[in-house]
Every structure is written in C-alpha cells, then in structure tokens.
Design a protein around this motif. Structure first.
Motif, PDB file in Angstrom:
ATOM      1  N   ALA A  12       0.863  -1.193   0.000  1.00  0.00           N
ATOM      2  CA  ALA A  12       0.000   0.000   0.000  1.00  0.00           C
ATOM      3  C   ALA A  12       0.890   1.229   0.000  1.00  0.00           C
ATOM      4  N   SER A  13       1.460   1.533  -1.149  1.00  0.00           N
ATOM      5  CA  SER A  13       2.391   2.665  -1.228  1.00  0.00           C
ATOM      6  C   SER A  13       2.574   3.123  -2.662  1.00  0.00           C
ATOM      7  N   SER A  14       2.670   4.434  -2.816  1.00  0.00           N
ATOM      8  CA  SER A  14       2.954   4.981  -4.150  1.00  0.00           C
ATOM      9  C   SER A  14       4.440   5.277  -4.281  1.00  0.00           C
ATOM     10  N   SER A  15       5.214   4.946  -3.235  1.00  0.00           N
ATOM     11  CA  SER A  15       6.627   5.305  -3.221  1.00  0.00           C
ATOM     12  C   SER A  15       7.499   4.246  -3.921  1.00  0.00           C
ATOM     13  N   ARG A  18       9.925   2.355  -1.611  1.00  0.00           N
ATOM     14  CA  ARG A  18       9.476   1.202  -0.809  1.00  0.00           C
ATOM     15  C   ARG A  18       9.520  -0.080  -1.647  1.00  0.00           C
ATOM     16  N   LYS A  58      -2.831   3.975   6.281  1.00  0.00           N
ATOM     17  CA  LYS A  58      -2.552   3.644   4.879  1.00  0.00           C
ATOM     18  C   LYS A  58      -2.877   2.163   4.618  1.00  0.00           C
ATOM     19  N   ASP A  74       5.295   4.575   6.726  1.00  0.00           N
ATOM     20  CA  ASP A  74       5.348   6.040   6.783  1.00  0.00           C
ATOM     21  C   ASP A  74       6.669   6.486   7.388  1.00  0.00           C
ATOM     22  N   THR A  75       7.294   7.428   6.737  1.00  0.00           N
ATOM     23  CA  THR A  75       8.568   7.965   7.224  1.00  0.00           C
ATOM     24  C   THR A  75       8.370   9.430   7.586  1.00  0.00           C
ATOM     25  N   ALA A 152      10.376  13.428   2.792  1.00  0.00           N
ATOM     26  CA  ALA A 152      10.117  13.937   4.135  1.00  0.00           C
ATOM     27  C   ALA A 152      11.364  14.667   4.634  1.00  0.00           C
ATOM     28  N   TYR A 155      15.146  15.770   2.202  1.00  0.00           N
ATOM     29  CA  TYR A 155      16.426  15.176   1.788  1.00  0.00           C
ATOM     30  C   TYR A 155      16.277  13.684   1.546  1.00  0.00           C
ATOM     31  N   ALA A 156      17.280  13.117   0.856  1.00  0.00           N
ATOM     32  CA  ALA A 156      17.293  11.677   0.579  1.00  0.00           C
ATOM     33  C   ALA A 156      18.650  11.124   1.010  1.00  0.00           C
ATOM     34  N   GLN A 158      19.663   8.217   0.743  1.00  0.00           N
ATOM     35  CA  GLN A 158      20.157   7.264  -0.260  1.00  0.00           C
ATOM     36  C   GLN A 158      20.782   7.972  -1.457  1.00  0.00           C
ATOM     37  N   VAL A 175      15.331   5.034   7.389  1.00  0.00           N
ATOM     38  CA  VAL A 175      15.355   6.449   7.006  1.00  0.00           C
ATOM     39  C   VAL A 175      14.930   6.594   5.543  1.00  0.00           C
TER      40      VAL A 175
HETATM   41  C1  LIG Z   1      14.224  11.088   5.127  1.00  0.00           C
HETATM   42  C2  LIG Z   1      14.013  10.451   3.786  1.00  0.00           C
HETATM   43  C3  LIG Z   1      12.748  10.317   3.242  1.00  0.00           C
HETATM   44  N1  LIG Z   1      12.576   9.740   2.017  1.00  0.00           N
HETATM   45  C4  LIG Z   1      11.230   9.600   1.416  1.00  0.00           C
HETATM   46  C5  LIG Z   1      10.578   8.228   1.646  1.00  0.00           C
HETATM   47  C6  LIG Z   1       9.116   8.507   1.413  1.00  0.00           C
HETATM   48  O1  LIG Z   1       8.814   8.360   0.028  1.00  0.00           O
HETATM   49  C7  LIG Z   1       8.979   9.964   1.795  1.00  0.00           C
HETATM   50  C8  LIG Z   1       8.218  10.072   3.056  1.00  0.00           C
HETATM   51  O2  LIG Z   1       6.860  10.124   2.766  1.00  0.00           O
HETATM   52  P1  LIG Z   1       5.799   9.017   3.143  1.00  0.00           P
HETATM   53  O3  LIG Z   1       4.521   9.737   3.467  1.00  0.00           O
HETATM   54  O4  LIG Z   1       6.354   8.075   4.161  1.00  0.00           O
HETATM   55  O5  LIG Z   1       5.614   8.181   1.801  1.00  0.00           O
HETATM   56  P2  LIG Z   1       5.105   8.631   0.372  1.00  0.00           P
HETATM   57  O6  LIG Z   1       4.038   9.690   0.496  1.00  0.00           O
HETATM   58  O7  LIG Z   1       6.279   8.949  -0.507  1.00  0.00           O
HETATM   59  O8  LIG Z   1       4.483   7.274  -0.193  1.00  0.00           O
HETATM   60  P3  LIG Z   1       3.234   6.396   0.392  1.00  0.00           P
HETATM   61  O9  LIG Z   1       2.573   7.145   1.494  1.00  0.00           O
HETATM   62  O10 LIG Z   1       2.332   6.198  -0.792  1.00  0.00           O
HETATM   63  O11 LIG Z   1       3.864   5.112   0.824  1.00  0.00           O
HETATM   64  O12 LIG Z   1      10.307  10.495   1.947  1.00  0.00           O
HETATM   65  C9  LIG Z   1      13.663   9.258   1.290  1.00  0.00           C
HETATM   66  O13 LIG Z   1      13.498   8.735   0.173  1.00  0.00           O
HETATM   67  N2  LIG Z   1      14.907   9.369   1.834  1.00  0.00           N
HETATM   68  C10 LIG Z   1      15.148   9.945   3.041  1.00  0.00           C
HETATM   69  O14 LIG Z   1      16.320  10.017   3.470  1.00  0.00           O
END
Ligand SMILES: Cc1cn([C@H]2C[C@H](O)[C@@H](COP(=O)(O)OP(=O)(O)OP(=O)(O)O)O2)c(=O)[nH]c1=O
Length: 195
Positions: A12-15, A18, A58, A74-75, A152, A155-156, A158, A175
């Motif tokens: 259950a994610s659009s990311s 994940r 979610k 959720d992150t 969130a 930053y990323a 990765q 993270v």
């Molecule tokens: C801190 C951090 C966050 N993130 C990303 C992960 C998540 O996609 C996003 C946090 O938002 P989320 O709300 O956890 O996820 P999302 O809205 O992208 O997807 P869904 O709810 O459909 O599962 O931030 C990174 O990719 N790297 C990082 O270092």
C-alpha cells in the motif's frame, strides 16, 4: 497435511523507494495500491504517534481481498516535537536544511501489516541523523539538485545528501522508507514466503 499457499502481498504505497527496499530483501509485491488518506497531523500529535497512525491508516485504506496481506509504511522527519513534511519546492528543501544543519534530528519510520486473518501489527523504528554544519552554498546546491523534493524533511539519505550527513544511529533502510529488519519479521509472521 498440505502446506498453505503463501498469501498475496499488497504494497500500500505509491513510493518507488518502498518497492526498491522490498526488492532488497527479495520480496516482490503481487499488487501495488496507492493509499489515499488525509495526512494532516492532529493538533499536538507527537511525530512518532503520527508516523504510526499514518502507516496504520494507509494499510487500512487500500482495498483488500480475501487471502491478501497488506503492507504500508510512513517515514516522518522530526525536529523535536515538530514534524517536517515532504518538501514541495526548492525553497522548502533550503528552509528544512537550514533547520537541520549541524544538529541531530529523528526519523520515525513506521510499518503496518494486515494479515490474511485481519490482524494488524504496527511497528516503528526511530533513527537519529545529523547533517554537518551546512554552508549557505551547500544548502543552495542541494536544494537546486531537486533531490529533496517529495522527500520527508527535504532530503534523501540514499542520494547525495549522504555526503552531508556525518552521523546516523538506527536503521539506514528505515530512514529511506522501510525498516527492513522489522518488515521481514512482520511479513514472515503474516505468512509471506521469504528466504
Ligand atoms: C528522510 C528520507 C525520506 N525519504 C522519502 C521516503 C518517502 O517516500 C517519503 C516520506 O513520505 P511518506 O509519506 O512516508 O511516503 P510517500 O508519500 O512517498 O508514499 P506512500 O505514502 O504512498 O507510501 O520520503 C527518502 O526517500 N529518503 C530519506 O532520506
């Protein structure tokens, strides 16, 4: 006694993160469904409580058929009691990085699994992250790269932000978007076949 077939896993994610993280532990979801929920924090809601509630909602929000197992995550990036949402623009990224520069913050990464008998389990892993003391030039360069948008806290870890992070305690995969150790444990408990 015949072995029960492994249930179908619904992510259950659009990311895309994940999906990649699951692939890292050898799991390919049978289905991917995007949850559509209200992600507004409640008044005074603590970041960890919020992350757990989001993951749980979610998982509940996506349609589920008999015999399916649902996984959501959720992150949430938190500076003290303050939740830093997903950056929507370069300006957001720069603003968040100015706040995060040179000090530790927390990343709460929650997962929630609903198994085929409707039992829901939710776990949350909290990590600590610190960015080096960032110069205005580093902040602007990073913001301009576009990497932090949609993430969130802006930053990323990765990506190229890793070159600016001088401390991490906890779980790197958490993270990024899914605590893989806890994810594997909950998926196993839900009967998903894993190596
Ligand atoms: C801190 C951090 C966050 N993130 C990303 C992960 C998540 O996609 C996003 C946090 O938002 P989320 O709300 O956890 O996820 P999302 O809205 O992208 O997807 P869904 O709810 O459909 O599962 O931030 C990174 O990719 N790297 C990082 O270092």
């Amino acid at each position: 006694m015949t072995a029960r077939p492994s249930p179908i896993l619904v992510l259950a994610s659009s990311s895309p993160r994940r999906r990649d993280l699951l692939a890292q532990i050898g799991v390919t979801p049978g289905q991917i469904r995007s949850p559509d929920i209200d992600e507004e924090p409640r008044k005074g809601e603590l970041p960890r409580t919020y992350a757990e509630r989001m993951a749980s909602e979610k998982a509940i929000a996506v349609p589920r058929q008999e015999g399916e197992v649902v996984l959501a995550g959720d992150t949430t990036v938190a500076l003290g009691r303050r939740i830093l949402p997903q950056a929507q623009s370069e300006e957001d990224v720069a603003r968040f990085l100015r706040m995060l520069s040179g000090r530790r913050h927390r990343v709460h990464s929650a997962i929630s699994v609903i198994d085929a008998s409707e039992r829901q389990r939710t776990r949350c892993v909290t990590s600590q992250v610190r960015f080096k003391r960032l110069s205005e030039e580093e902040i602007r360069d990073y913001a301009r790269s576009g990497e932090g948008i949609g993430k969130a806290g802006g930053y990323a870890i990765q990506g190229r932000a890793a070159g600016l992070i001088d401390f991490l305690a906890g779980s790197h995969s958490a993270v990024v978007g899914l605590p893989l150790f806890e994810t594997r444990t909950l998926l196993k408990a839900a009967g998903i076949a894993l190596a």
